[in-house]
Design an enzyme around this catalytic site. Structure first.
Site, PDB file in Angstrom:
ATOM      1  N   ASP A  88       0.850  -1.178   0.000  1.00 26.40           N
ATOM      2  CA  ASP A  88       0.000   0.000   0.000  1.00 26.40           C
ATOM      3  C   ASP A  88       0.893   1.237   0.000  1.00 26.40           C
ATOM      4  OD1 ASP A  88      -2.319   1.647   0.465  1.00 26.40           O
ATOM      5  OD2 ASP A  88      -1.819   1.653   2.603  1.00 26.40           O
ATOM      6  N   ASP A  90      -0.503   5.031   0.962  1.00 28.49           N
ATOM      7  CA  ASP A  90      -0.879   6.026   1.969  1.00 28.49           C
ATOM      8  C   ASP A  90      -0.776   5.456   3.379  1.00 28.49           C
ATOM      9  OD1 ASP A  90      -3.259   8.233   0.384  1.00 28.49           O
ATOM     10  OD2 ASP A  90      -1.669   7.072  -0.512  1.00 28.49           O
TER      11      ASP A  90
END
Length: 295
Positions: A88, A90
């Site tokens: 991922d 963020d």
């Protein structure tokens, strides 16, 4: 049988190991206390725990009671070299949620960040929440994105070292995000990721339209990316890192799924977690020598 690797403050290991050892023994994990500990990065040490019954719930409880809040843990049936990292972006590779920072330029950060938080906690449907937030940005000049990236977005400590070290070992690295290519592409270039998958903000006449251009990257997409990339590397081990509810399927499917400073649901679903410290803890838990890359 599971093997767990625990990183904690050396002082905590020394002062609390006896109490923790009793708890481990009562849960059928007494073999773990024989593994001892070895120093890591000065103030930290890593201990290996054998979990004959494979009971992660008991292990989590013991670790949280005796070593929290700064411990990191990863459990697996075996530890082998990894050849695939899927991560991922963020709050995992960068310290911010990019849509929240972008919304701040429009005076909408409080409203947007509240929706983001609920989506990451798994309280809202991800796609619905994403489209709602993107809609609030309609009319924003596209140029604000570059300004936001320069002024607001910072890399998570250890991110460059994690990606660089794994790449030096021949690991394929993929960044897959529910965020946006406007941010993900330059971040991936900074960190050295091989491939990027993300959402695209629609732009017309130099302004955001409030729509997305193309299909939504969600939890299903992240899982599919992990599975497809792993199929290209038969018999190789994979690692996934993330922090939110939309990362859960990916974290569960990876050989080593590590929740980084994660929301409770993601942390509970993962096979390991890092609550404090930086991303180089991933390398420590995998027993990978750290290459010193410029942070």
């Amino acid at each position: 049988m599971l093997i767990a690797r625990l990183i904690a403050d050396t002082d905590k290991l020394e002062t609390r190991l006896k109490q923790a050892g009793l708890a481990l023994a009562s849960a059928g994990m007494s073999e773990g206390t024989q593994a001892g500990s070895r120093p890591v990065n000065g103030s930290k040490s890593v201990m290996q725990i054998r979990v004959p019954k494979g009971d992660m719930a008991d292990l989590r409880t013991i670790v949280e009671e005796h070593f929290a809040p700064d411990a990191a843990l990863l459990a697996s049936a075996s530890f082998e070299p990894v050849r695939l990292l899927v991560s991922d972006m963020d709050s995992t590779m960068i310290e911010q949620e990019c849509i929240d920072e972008l919304a701040d330029f429009a005076g909408l950060k409080d409203k947007v960040s509240a929706i983001t938080e609920r989506a990451m906690q798994g309280e809202l449907d991800f796609e619905t929440a994403l489209r709602e937030r993107v809609g609030l940005l309609a009319g924003m000049p596209e140029s604000k994105i570059a300004e936001c990236l320069e002024k607001r977005i910072t890399l998570v400590p250890g991110a460059r070292s994690l990606v660089g070290t794994l790449k030096a070992m021949g690991c394929r690295t993929v960044l897959v995000t529910g965020g946006f290519h406007h941010f993900a592409d330059p971040i991936a270039e900074q960190l050295g990721f091989d491939h990027v998958i993300g959402n695209r903000l629609a732009v017309a006449n130099g302004k955001l339209t409030g729509e997305l251009d193309g299909p939504v990257v969600d939890s299903g997409t992240k899982l599919s990316v992990l599975q497809e990339e792993r199929a290209k590397l038969p018999s190789s081990k994979s690692i996934a890192t993330g922090d939110g509810a939309n990362d859960i399927p990916m974290l569960q499917a990876a050989d080593y799924g590590i929740a980084y400073k994660a929301k409770p649901k993601a942390r509970e679903a993962a096979s390991g977690w890092i609550d404090e410290g930086d991303l180089t803890a991933v390398l420590t838990m995998l027993d990978v020598p750290l290459e010193k890359w410029a942070e």
